[in-house]
Design a protein around this motif. Structure first.
Motif, PDB file in Angstrom:
ATOM      1  N   TYR A  31       0.814  -1.187  -0.121  1.00  0.00           N
ATOM      2  CA  TYR A  31       0.426  -0.285  -0.089  1.00  0.00           C
ATOM      3  C   TYR A  31       0.914   1.633  -0.407  1.00  0.00           C
ATOM      4  O   TYR A  31       1.209   2.326  -0.494  1.00  0.00           O
ATOM      5  N   ASN A  34       1.175   2.975  -3.443  1.00  0.00           N
ATOM      6  CA  ASN A  34       0.634   3.181  -3.454  1.00  0.00           C
ATOM      7  C   ASN A  34      -0.459   4.392  -2.862  1.00  0.00           C
ATOM      8  O   ASN A  34      -0.237   5.509  -3.611  1.00  0.00           O
ATOM      9  N   LEU A 231      -6.428   2.057  -0.813  1.00  0.00           N
ATOM     10  CA  LEU A 231      -4.978   1.971   0.195  1.00  0.00           C
ATOM     11  C   LEU A 231      -5.542   1.016   0.831  1.00  0.00           C
ATOM     12  O   LEU A 231      -4.968  -0.549   1.538  1.00  0.00           O
ATOM     13  N   GLN A 234      -5.174  -2.472  -0.958  1.00  0.00           N
ATOM     14  CA  GLN A 234      -4.025  -2.721  -1.334  1.00  0.00           C
ATOM     15  C   GLN A 234      -3.327  -3.640  -0.053  1.00  0.00           C
ATOM     16  O   GLN A 234      -2.377  -4.801   0.334  1.00  0.00           O
ATOM     17  N   PHE A 235      -3.770  -2.942   1.584  1.00  0.00           N
ATOM     18  CA  PHE A 235      -3.055  -3.378   2.940  1.00  0.00           C
ATOM     19  C   PHE A 235      -3.435  -4.930   2.545  1.00  0.00           C
ATOM     20  O   PHE A 235      -3.120  -5.538   3.778  1.00  0.00           O
ATOM     21  N   ASN A 238      -1.881  -7.610   0.879  1.00  0.00           N
ATOM     22  CA  ASN A 238      -0.345  -7.297   0.526  1.00  0.00           C
ATOM     23  C   ASN A 238       0.497  -8.720   0.598  1.00  0.00           C
ATOM     24  O   ASN A 238       1.744  -8.872  -0.428  1.00  0.00           O
TER      25      ASN A 238
END
Length: 467
Positions: A31, A34, A231, A234-235, A238
């Protein structure tokens, strides 16, 4: 960047692509790439958009007749307006985004370091207006918008920024719905992005410091929600081994679907307009209708970005950022597109956007932040990043900010919260109950028209005037 004192320039380290401790660390979380893409995409879109700011499409066609060639960066054609900035540098749009980041950092030792402090931000904003960033040898902030200027130059701004903002908006017959709050707001999505309630409330508080109109607030809310959602995705993913290309295309498709089919953003807008007691009843339906038209635009002509009577309208800025990602997805899926790398497509759609003219640096900043957040820093055009003269100065602050964001997550200080249509009542939206009459603003009224005029013209440097 602001107007510089050329006789007192300080040495700024030459821009580097790698950001020490982040891009050179293999263990950096996904993240963060990003988040970096969002910040530097904001600055890059801003700097690129300066090349055509305030020009109409016909003039841009005259200056850059070959549409199959990108407008050069930073070798664009200069004019009286854009020549005030160093080539490759960002403008007030990204300066104010950086101020928000600095306000979080200044409160990093506080228990409320994840909350926007209106007094802290207003202090930073006023100081920037008067002095710019002194580390960069600025003389003052440059490119200030009319709405921000009307608020900041009020003598009571430092003590009562939000009340002053409301007073200015009411004094202008509730007609001020400019893009000056949207252009700076991307960074808010990063703080506690797993908690959409915090992001939303910070967004509202920061917007109202200068922009009180509900159209501005709704636009900022939708924008930061899109970013924080990216975000968060993406977190949460991961550790997945999915292909980077497939990953960002999925994000794009999901985002467009959320805008067109899910109805969340329309619901957020409708709720705010209908619940806001200061929005005139005869305008509620029109505000929502306009919102839907702009966020669902399919072609550049639908937005008329160079219409001189409305180039700074906040809906246009939000709509252009969403259309930019639609165009990216369109070109990616088009079999005729030879180069489908994220870096190339970023440059292609940003070039299209700024060729539409109007408030192109602000449109570029907002679109650049959104698209940069989707594709990540590693996919931004490297050659363009290295042309931003003050990048190394920004890098240091970005590292500190990301460390703060990451530390809060690792210390379990962020409680996840997802905003949906059913839990609006869980949000702190007390401002919706405010009414027009406010005796607390009586002290703001100038004694005479002359006094009001003098407040708006405290800056005498011609490079710092309100545009």
């Amino acid at each position: 960047m602001s107007f510089q004192n050329k006789d007192n320039l300080k040495n700024i380290e030459k821009p580097k692509y790698e950001i020490k401790g982040l891009t050179d660390n293999k263990e950096t979380k996904r993240y963060i790439n990003n988040l970096l893409g969002m910040i530097y995409g904001n600055c890059l879109g801003d700097a690129y958009g300066l090349s055509t700011e305030f020009l109409n499409k016909e003039k841009i066609k005259e200056l850059y007749p070959k549409k199959d060639e990108f407008i050069e960066f930073p070798g664009y054609i200069t004019n009286r307006h854009n020549s005030r900035w160093d080539k490759g540098d960002w403008t007030d749009d990204s300066d104010q985004m950086i101020l928000i980041m600095q306000s979080f950092l200044n409160n990093k030792d506080s228990t409320d370091c994840n909350k926007i402090d209106p007094l802290e931000f207003s202090k930073l904003l006023k100081n920037w207006v008067e002095n710019g960033f002194q580390e960069l040898s600025d003389q003052c902030g440059m490119g200030l918008g009319q709405t921000v200027g009307s608020v900041v130059f009020n003598q009571h701004f430092s003590e009562n920024p939000t009340i002053v903002s409301k007073y200015v908006w009411l004094d202008h017959k509730k007609s001020m719905a400019a893009n000056g709050s949207l252009m700076r707001t991307s960074i808010i999505s990063a703080m506690d992005f797993l908690n959409e309630k915090t992001v939303l409330e910070n967004t509202i508080d920061c917007c109202r410091i200068t922009h009180y109109d509900s159209r501005c607030i709704v636009s900022c809310i939708v924008f930061t929600h899109m970013l924080s959602t990216i975000l968060k995705y993406q977190f949460n993913n991961n550790d997945n081994d999915d292909d980077e290309e497939d990953n960002h295309i999925k994000i794009l498709e999901d985002l467009v679907k959320k805008i067109d089919q899910n109805g969340l953003y329309e619901s957020i807008a409708e709720f705010h307009f209908n619940s806001n007691k200061m929005v005139d009843e005869n305008l509620k339906e029109d505000y929502l209708k306009q919102f839907n038209v702009y966020v669902r635009a399919k072609e550049w002509d639908d937005l008329a970005l160079d219409d001189s009577s409305s180039i700074g309208y906040v809906y246009k800025c939000l709509g252009s950022s969403i259309l930019t990602i639609r165009k990216y997805l369109q070109y990616y899926k088009d079999k005729k597109t030879i180069d489908k790398t994220p870096s190339y497509l970023f440059r292609k759609v940003m070039d299209e956007l700024i060729r539409e003219g109007g408030d192109s640096d602000t449109n570029g900043a907002v679109a650049g932040a959104l698209l940069g957040c989707i594709i990540g820093y590693s996919n931004l055009p490297k050659d363009m990043l290295l042309e931003m003269p003050n990048k190394s100065w920004l890098d240091v602050q970005v590292v500190d900010f990301i460390n703060l964001v990451n530390k809060r997550i690792e210390n379990d200080q962020v409680k996840p919260f997802t905003v949906d249509k059913k839990n609006f009542d869980k949000l702190n939206l007390s401002y919706l109950d405010e009414i027009d009459s406010n005796p607390n603003t009586d002290f703001l009224k100038p004694k005479s028209k002359n006094q009001k005029k003098s407040n708006l013209n405290e800056q005498t440097n011609e490079n710092c005037i309100i545009q």
